[in-house]
Design a protein around this motif. Sequence first.
Motif, PDB file in Angstrom:
ATOM      1  N   THR A  72       0.778  -1.304   0.009  1.00 55.03           N
ATOM      2  CA  THR A  72      -0.297   0.031  -0.196  1.00 55.03           C
ATOM      3  C   THR A  72       0.773   1.142   0.160  1.00 55.03           C
ATOM      4  N   VAL A  74       0.784   5.392   0.600  1.00 57.73           N
ATOM      5  CA  VAL A  74      -0.077   6.517   1.412  1.00 57.73           C
ATOM      6  C   VAL A  74       0.452   7.749   1.145  1.00 57.73           C
ATOM      7  N   THR A  95      -2.018  -1.079  -3.876  1.00 61.22           N
ATOM      8  CA  THR A  95      -3.168  -0.045  -3.628  1.00 61.22           C
ATOM      9  C   THR A  95      -2.552   1.058  -3.000  1.00 61.22           C
ATOM     10  N   GLN A  97      -3.790   4.774  -0.550  1.00 61.20           N
ATOM     11  CA  GLN A  97      -4.730   5.637   0.177  1.00 61.20           C
ATOM     12  C   GLN A  97      -4.096   7.060   0.263  1.00 61.20           C
ATOM     13  N   GLU A 118      -8.130   4.815  -2.738  1.00 66.18           N
ATOM     14  CA  GLU A 118      -9.048   5.121  -1.548  1.00 66.18           C
ATOM     15  C   GLU A 118      -8.828   6.472  -1.063  1.00 66.18           C
ATOM     16  N   HIS A 120      -9.514  10.045   0.978  1.00 65.01           N
ATOM     17  CA  HIS A 120      -9.867  10.473   2.651  1.00 65.01           C
ATOM     18  C   HIS A 120      -9.753  11.990   2.164  1.00 65.01           C
ATOM     19  N   SER A 133      -2.895  11.510   7.583  1.00 69.17           N
ATOM     20  CA  SER A 133      -2.305  10.195   6.767  1.00 69.17           C
ATOM     21  C   SER A 133      -1.282   9.262   7.653  1.00 69.17           C
ATOM     22  N   ALA A 136      -2.225   5.688   8.812  1.00 69.09           N
ATOM     23  CA  ALA A 136      -2.119   4.726   7.582  1.00 69.09           C
ATOM     24  C   ALA A 136      -0.718   4.441   7.217  1.00 69.09           C
TER      25      ALA A 136
END
Length: 314
Positions: A72, A74, A95, A97, A118, A120, A133, A136
């Motif tokens: 992931t 971020v 992925t 975020q 995704e 936010h 952040s 995450a």
Amino acid sequence: MTSSETLAPTRALIEDVAALIGDRVRRTPVVELGLPGGQAVTLKLELLQHTGSFKPRGAFANVLSAPSLPSTLVAASGGNHGLAVAYVARVLDLTAQIFVPQSAPAVKVARLRSLGAEVHQVGATYQEAYAASASAAAADDALGVHAYDGVLTLAGQGTTGREIAEQVTDVDSVLVAVGGGGFLGGIASWFGSQRRMVAVEPEGSATYAAALAAGQPVDISPGGLASDSLGASRIGSSAWQAMRAADVASLVVSDDEIVAARELLWRELRIAAEPGGAVALAAVLSGRYRPAPGEKVVVVVCGANADPADLPLD
């Protein structure tokens, strides 16, 4: 490769990063633009990069330099950095975020989601989104990618300077928009003091000018027309070091001057730059930067992620 947050990259590191990134980023073109009064400048069209800004360079540099690929990514972003990280995640089958302020332009939020991120929406400023952040980014198998600071981020952005040197012979001066400073910090790390480097900032978000006045990076309250892309609260520490080492000059332009530069790009080249992307050109068009006779000036046009509906129709 080192990933210190307080060191500027060497030219050798920028070369290594350029090889690491390879053809995952575009070699963006340059074009000559004649200005009113007969002056001509060379535009480096980095807004034609993947996702509409230079940001994938630094994002790829960080991710591909990691000891192993995380699952992931971020990022906190006003929009452009988030788009770049989401794009890198999609290319590398990871992925993403992405944390953005609630004021992030709808066009950027929609593009983030279209890239599979995704999203936010948190707080009123980039700094609040960045704070949100942190948890995450601290998760197992996640990698936080900073929007504008850190040696790898600067090295990735510095590959733009490397391209400019290859594409334009006998460059005298390079003008670059500054928010957190990572882009110009990277380009300045490539050129050093061999060329005149000029930071151009919008009047509401002038982190570098504030740092110069204070003698060190200081917090500001960003605002104004270009704050969605250039609205950092403080110049990055790596960028500050790189820009001071290269004796980067500072210019500040008004919102009206940014609008005029953006409209000129549309009228003359049919380039739909976002306000932040037109900031460096605003310095020349407004006369705040006056090239000497025969001076070869490169102006970097760095972002395209805006709604073009407010551009003139003629």
